[in-house]
Design an enzyme around this catalytic site. Structure first.
Site, PDB file in Angstrom:
ATOM      1  CG  ASP A  72       0.688   0.558  -5.125  1.00  0.00           C
ATOM      2  OD1 ASP A  72       0.986  -0.573  -5.538  1.00  0.00           O
ATOM      3  OD2 ASP A  72       0.054   0.752  -4.069  1.00  0.00           O
ATOM      4  CB  ALA A  79      -3.794  -2.784  -3.021  1.00  0.00           C
ATOM      5  CE  LYS A 137       1.098  -8.541  -2.571  1.00  0.00           C
ATOM      6  NZ  LYS A 137       1.388  -7.284  -1.860  1.00  0.00           N
ATOM      7  CG  ASP A 190      -0.320   2.214  -0.411  1.00  0.00           C
ATOM      8  OD1 ASP A 190      -0.867   1.568   0.498  1.00  0.00           O
ATOM      9  OD2 ASP A 190       0.130   1.680  -1.431  1.00  0.00           O
TER      10      ASP A 190
END
Length: 258
Positions: free
Chosen positions: A8, A10, A49, A183
């Site tokens: 991934d 960010a 998003k 994360d």
């Protein structure tokens, strides 16, 4: 033998604590007259998003706030409008959230030395990822593949489509030789849905939600409590392994290869 690692972006390889999208989401909802919390924003983190905005609007508290402000239920047009605002806000500040996390370059050097391919997935669109990937390249991190929902008909995580496209382009046949590192819960589920090994990284993660300074200032007891909390989140989501930071990925790969 491990053939590929799919990272991934960010919160995993850049942007310690995954702060760029969080602030943009908060400001987007403020624009609608709605105050959302850090915890609420982080719950759907890692998703496409547009899906993330929908997930927030569907939270009962936020649904009620939206209806109180607008005197009606939210619509697809509202989501589109909020996505446009979010994108503008994110793009305005994303370049200040592109610093590589600790251990990235050392881990990548190990992967290159072992001829392990490096793919990526993200909740960012191609437009959002471009400045992040460019900044990472300047710092010495350049994966073999950049994969965004734009490359798979706008299908985001936790669907496995981006991982599937990575494996296709990297010519990987055996999914049990692939590690997905992320994360967020969305990352873990994405890996599980793709039938690859799914690994959560604790330090600097969106689930932990602390910047590097905040993390280092925790007492030993506080730090362990946070580590245990995040580990539990990943394990509950079905992670095959949980690592403290990317330096532990090297040890994990060595162990798997043995």
């Amino acid at each position: 033998m491990i053939e590929a690692v799919i990272f991934d972006w960010a919160g995993t390889t850049v942007d310690y604590g995954c702060f760029a999208p969080v602030q943009a989401f908060i400001e987007t909802f403020e624009n609608e007259g709605i105050e959302v919390s850090f915890d609420e924003v982080r719950q759907p983190m890692g998703a496409l998003k547009r899906d993330h905005i929908r997930a927030l609007l569907e939270m009962p508290r936020i649904t009620n706030l939206f209806e109180n402000v607008h005197h009606r239920a939210f619509t697809e047009q509202d989501i589109d409008a909020m996505l446009a605002v979010f994108t503008d806000k994110l793009m305005a500040e994303i370049s200040s959230h592109t610093l590589l996390k600790p251990d990235v370059l050392e881990t990548v050097a190990y992967l290159r030395d072992k001829d392990i391919k490096i793919g990526t997935t993200t909740g960012y669109t191609a437009e959002m990822l471009e400045p992040v990937a460019q900044a990472a390249k300047t710092q010495g991190y350049e994966p073999d593949l950049l994969m965004t929902p734009d490359d798979v008909q706008n299908i985001g995580r936790p669907a496995p489509d981006m991982i599937n496209k990575n494996l296709e382009r990297l010519a990987i046949q055996n999914r049990q030789t692939v590690i997905k590192v992320g994360d967020t819960v969305s990352d873990i589920l994405e890996g599980k849905n793709a039938n690859v090994l799914s690994v959560g990284v604790i330090e600097g993660s969106s689930v932990m939600g602390l910047n590097e300074s905040e993390y280092t200032q925790l007492s030993g007891e506080q730090r362990q409590s946070e580590i245990d909390r995040v580990r539990q989140v990943f394990e509950t989501a079905g992670a095959d392994a949980v690592i403290l930071n990317l330096s532990e990925l090297v040890h994990l790969i060595e162990k798997m290869n043995q």
